[in-house]
Design a protein around this motif. Structure first.
Motif, PDB file in Angstrom:
ATOM      1  N   GLU A 163       5.277   8.400   6.481  1.00  0.00           N
ATOM      2  CA  GLU A 163       3.784   8.146   7.136  1.00  0.00           C
ATOM      3  C   GLU A 163       3.005   7.796   6.046  1.00  0.00           C
ATOM      4  O   GLU A 163       2.097   7.149   6.500  1.00  0.00           O
ATOM      5  CB  GLU A 163       3.391   9.776   7.673  1.00  0.00           C
ATOM      6  CG  GLU A 163       4.193  10.333   8.609  1.00  0.00           C
ATOM      7  CD  GLU A 163       3.813  11.735   9.121  1.00  0.00           C
ATOM      8  OE1 GLU A 163       4.419  12.046  10.049  1.00  0.00           O
ATOM      9  OE2 GLU A 163       2.996  12.219   8.367  1.00  0.00           O
TER      10      GLU A 163
ATOM     11  N   MET B 264       3.587   4.340   5.804  1.00  0.00           N
ATOM     12  CA  MET B 264       3.057   3.389   6.866  1.00  0.00           C
ATOM     13  C   MET B 264       1.707   3.313   7.124  1.00  0.00           C
ATOM     14  O   MET B 264       1.001   2.272   7.501  1.00  0.00           O
ATOM     15  CB  MET B 264       3.737   3.916   8.288  1.00  0.00           C
ATOM     16  CG  MET B 264       5.249   4.028   8.258  1.00  0.00           C
ATOM     17  SD  MET B 264       5.677   2.230   7.959  1.00  0.00           S
ATOM     18  CE  MET B 264       4.914   1.359   9.488  1.00  0.00           C
ATOM     19  N   THR B 265       0.999   4.375   6.463  1.00  0.00           N
ATOM     20  CA  THR B 265      -0.619   4.443   6.671  1.00  0.00           C
ATOM     21  C   THR B 265      -1.142   3.166   5.707  1.00  0.00           C
ATOM     22  O   THR B 265      -2.000   2.457   6.135  1.00  0.00           O
ATOM     23  CB  THR B 265      -1.109   5.496   5.986  1.00  0.00           C
ATOM     24  OG1 THR B 265      -0.578   6.546   6.960  1.00  0.00           O
ATOM     25  CG2 THR B 265      -2.522   5.740   6.021  1.00  0.00           C
ATOM     26  N   SER B 266      -0.543   3.100   4.483  1.00  0.00           N
ATOM     27  CA  SER B 266      -0.859   1.841   3.581  1.00  0.00           C
ATOM     28  C   SER B 266      -0.547   0.729   4.198  1.00  0.00           C
ATOM     29  O   SER B 266      -1.386  -0.320   3.981  1.00  0.00           O
ATOM     30  CB  SER B 266      -0.588   2.251   2.210  1.00  0.00           C
ATOM     31  OG  SER B 266       0.944   1.913   2.085  1.00  0.00           O
ATOM     32  N   VAL B 267       0.563   0.286   4.768  1.00  0.00           N
ATOM     33  CA  VAL B 267       0.979  -0.826   5.348  1.00  0.00           C
ATOM     34  C   VAL B 267       0.120  -1.132   6.349  1.00  0.00           C
ATOM     35  O   VAL B 267      -0.308  -2.356   6.412  1.00  0.00           O
ATOM     36  CB  VAL B 267       2.530  -0.678   5.488  1.00  0.00           C
ATOM     37  CG1 VAL B 267       2.743  -2.004   6.567  1.00  0.00           C
ATOM     38  CG2 VAL B 267       3.281  -0.688   4.520  1.00  0.00           C
ATOM     39  N   GLN B 268      -0.068  -0.047   7.211  1.00  0.00           N
ATOM     40  CA  GLN B 268      -0.977  -0.483   8.286  1.00  0.00           C
ATOM     41  C   GLN B 268      -2.343  -0.981   8.000  1.00  0.00           C
ATOM     42  O   GLN B 268      -3.095  -1.749   8.551  1.00  0.00           O
ATOM     43  CB  GLN B 268      -1.312   0.783   9.390  1.00  0.00           C
ATOM     44  CG  GLN B 268      -2.311   0.809  10.557  1.00  0.00           C
ATOM     45  CD  GLN B 268      -2.207   1.774  11.185  1.00  0.00           C
ATOM     46  OE1 GLN B 268      -1.753   3.049  10.946  1.00  0.00           O
ATOM     47  NE2 GLN B 268      -3.005   1.715  12.528  1.00  0.00           N
ATOM     48  N   TYR B 269      -2.997  -0.342   6.746  1.00  0.00           N
ATOM     49  CA  TYR B 269      -4.624  -0.764   6.375  1.00  0.00           C
ATOM     50  C   TYR B 269      -4.513  -2.031   5.940  1.00  0.00           C
ATOM     51  O   TYR B 269      -5.358  -2.831   6.030  1.00  0.00           O
ATOM     52  CB  TYR B 269      -4.711   0.304   5.366  1.00  0.00           C
ATOM     53  CG  TYR B 269      -5.897  -0.078   4.524  1.00  0.00           C
ATOM     54  CD1 TYR B 269      -6.020  -0.396   3.458  1.00  0.00           C
ATOM     55  CD2 TYR B 269      -7.332   0.278   5.122  1.00  0.00           C
ATOM     56  CE1 TYR B 269      -7.206  -0.917   2.610  1.00  0.00           C
ATOM     57  CE2 TYR B 269      -8.315  -0.033   4.433  1.00  0.00           C
ATOM     58  CZ  TYR B 269      -8.260  -0.710   3.348  1.00  0.00           C
ATOM     59  OH  TYR B 269      -9.589  -1.139   2.583  1.00  0.00           O
ATOM     60  N   TYR B 270      -3.305  -2.366   5.103  1.00  0.00           N
ATOM     61  CA  TYR B 270      -2.944  -3.823   4.659  1.00  0.00           C
ATOM     62  C   TYR B 270      -3.242  -4.621   5.632  1.00  0.00           C
ATOM     63  O   TYR B 270      -3.812  -5.849   5.578  1.00  0.00           O
ATOM     64  CB  TYR B 270      -1.883  -3.865   3.606  1.00  0.00           C
ATOM     65  CG  TYR B 270      -1.847  -5.222   2.963  1.00  0.00           C
ATOM     66  CD1 TYR B 270      -0.747  -5.911   3.743  1.00  0.00           C
ATOM     67  CD2 TYR B 270      -2.509  -5.742   1.800  1.00  0.00           C
ATOM     68  CE1 TYR B 270      -0.730  -7.328   3.138  1.00  0.00           C
ATOM     69  CE2 TYR B 270      -2.487  -6.683   1.709  1.00  0.00           C
ATOM     70  CZ  TYR B 270      -1.337  -7.758   2.132  1.00  0.00           C
ATOM     71  OH  TYR B 270      -1.137  -9.115   1.585  1.00  0.00           O
ATOM     72  N   ASN B 271      -2.339  -4.502   6.764  1.00  0.00           N
ATOM     73  CA  ASN B 271      -2.201  -5.099   7.928  1.00  0.00           C
ATOM     74  C   ASN B 271      -3.347  -5.646   8.563  1.00  0.00           C
ATOM     75  O   ASN B 271      -3.820  -6.773   8.990  1.00  0.00           O
ATOM     76  CB  ASN B 271      -1.098  -4.859   8.572  1.00  0.00           C
ATOM     77  CG  ASN B 271       0.427  -5.160   8.190  1.00  0.00           C
ATOM     78  OD1 ASN B 271       0.538  -5.702   7.279  1.00  0.00           O
ATOM     79  ND2 ASN B 271       1.286  -4.309   8.785  1.00  0.00           N
ATOM     80  N   ASP B 272      -4.225  -4.602   8.879  1.00  0.00           N
ATOM     81  CA  ASP B 272      -5.480  -4.202   9.445  1.00  0.00           C
ATOM     82  C   ASP B 272      -6.581  -5.597   8.705  1.00  0.00           C
ATOM     83  O   ASP B 272      -7.156  -6.230   9.116  1.00  0.00           O
ATOM     84  CB  ASP B 272      -6.027  -3.282   9.757  1.00  0.00           C
ATOM     85  CG  ASP B 272      -5.386  -2.345  10.555  1.00  0.00           C
ATOM     86  OD1 ASP B 272      -4.698  -2.906  11.489  1.00  0.00           O
ATOM     87  OD2 ASP B 272      -5.555  -1.263  10.716  1.00  0.00           O
ATOM     88  N   GLU B 273      -6.365  -5.346   7.292  1.00  0.00           N
ATOM     89  CA  GLU B 273      -7.493  -6.200   6.590  1.00  0.00           C
ATOM     90  C   GLU B 273      -6.936  -7.520   6.469  1.00  0.00           C
ATOM     91  O   GLU B 273      -7.851  -8.298   6.816  1.00  0.00           O
ATOM     92  CB  GLU B 273      -7.316  -5.582   4.942  1.00  0.00           C
ATOM     93  CG  GLU B 273      -8.141  -4.393   4.880  1.00  0.00           C
ATOM     94  CD  GLU B 273      -9.378  -4.387   5.023  1.00  0.00           C
ATOM     95  OE1 GLU B 273     -10.133  -5.229   4.758  1.00  0.00           O
ATOM     96  OE2 GLU B 273      -9.824  -3.328   5.777  1.00  0.00           O
TER      97      GLU B 273
ATOM     98  N   GLN C  20      -5.092  -9.125   8.769  1.00  0.00           N
ATOM     99  CA  GLN C  20      -5.252  -9.646  10.046  1.00  0.00           C
ATOM    100  C   GLN C  20      -6.890  -9.890  10.454  1.00  0.00           C
ATOM    101  O   GLN C  20      -7.255 -10.904  10.971  1.00  0.00           O
ATOM    102  CB  GLN C  20      -4.735  -8.766  11.007  1.00  0.00           C
ATOM    103  CG  GLN C  20      -3.135  -8.878  11.031  1.00  0.00           C
ATOM    104  CD  GLN C  20      -2.660  -7.669  11.806  1.00  0.00           C
ATOM    105  OE1 GLN C  20      -3.252  -7.139  12.587  1.00  0.00           O
ATOM    106  NE2 GLN C  20      -1.111  -7.853  12.178  1.00  0.00           N
TER     107      GLN C  20
END
Length: 110
Positions: free
Chosen positions: A75, A78-87, A89
């Motif tokens: 988890e 995934m949180t860090s990956v999601q943050y990076y992807n949001d930034e 994108q």
């Protein structure tokens, strides 16, 4: 040679003072209680340090069979990956909109 004599006199004075103090049963009892209290506090402190070391040794060395720990690590990753992807994108979306706006504006002027 004077230092050796001074040390001998100091030790002899401390020994005489200790003998005079501990000659009374009341003082011996007080000293025994103080010693036992100190021993209990030191043992408690050492036990707490052992507990902390066991917790620290687990950090960073996840057991493959510890499901809860592995889920927590998963988890967190995934949180860090999601943050990076949001930034990334959001930056890409802003630059795409900017290019579309510039193209539309340019075409309108022609």
């Amino acid at each position: 040679m004077a230092k050796g004599n001074n040390r001998s006199l100091l030790l002899a004075g401390l020994a005489a003072g200790a003998y005079a103090y501990f000659s009374k049963q009341e003082n011996r009892d007080k000293a025994l209680v103080a010693f036992n209290n100190t021993k209990t506090k030191v043992n408690s402190y050492l036990d707490s340090q052992k507990t902390n070391k066991m917790g620290m040794t687990k950090a960073g060395h996840s057991d493959p069979h510890d499901i809860d720990d592995n889920n927590m690590v998963d988890e967190g990753a995934m949180t860090s990956v999601q943050y990076y992807n949001d930034e990334v994108q959001s930056k890409l979306n802003k630059s795409d909109k900017k290019e579309v706006d510039e193209t539309t504006t340019f075409e309108n002027h022609i």
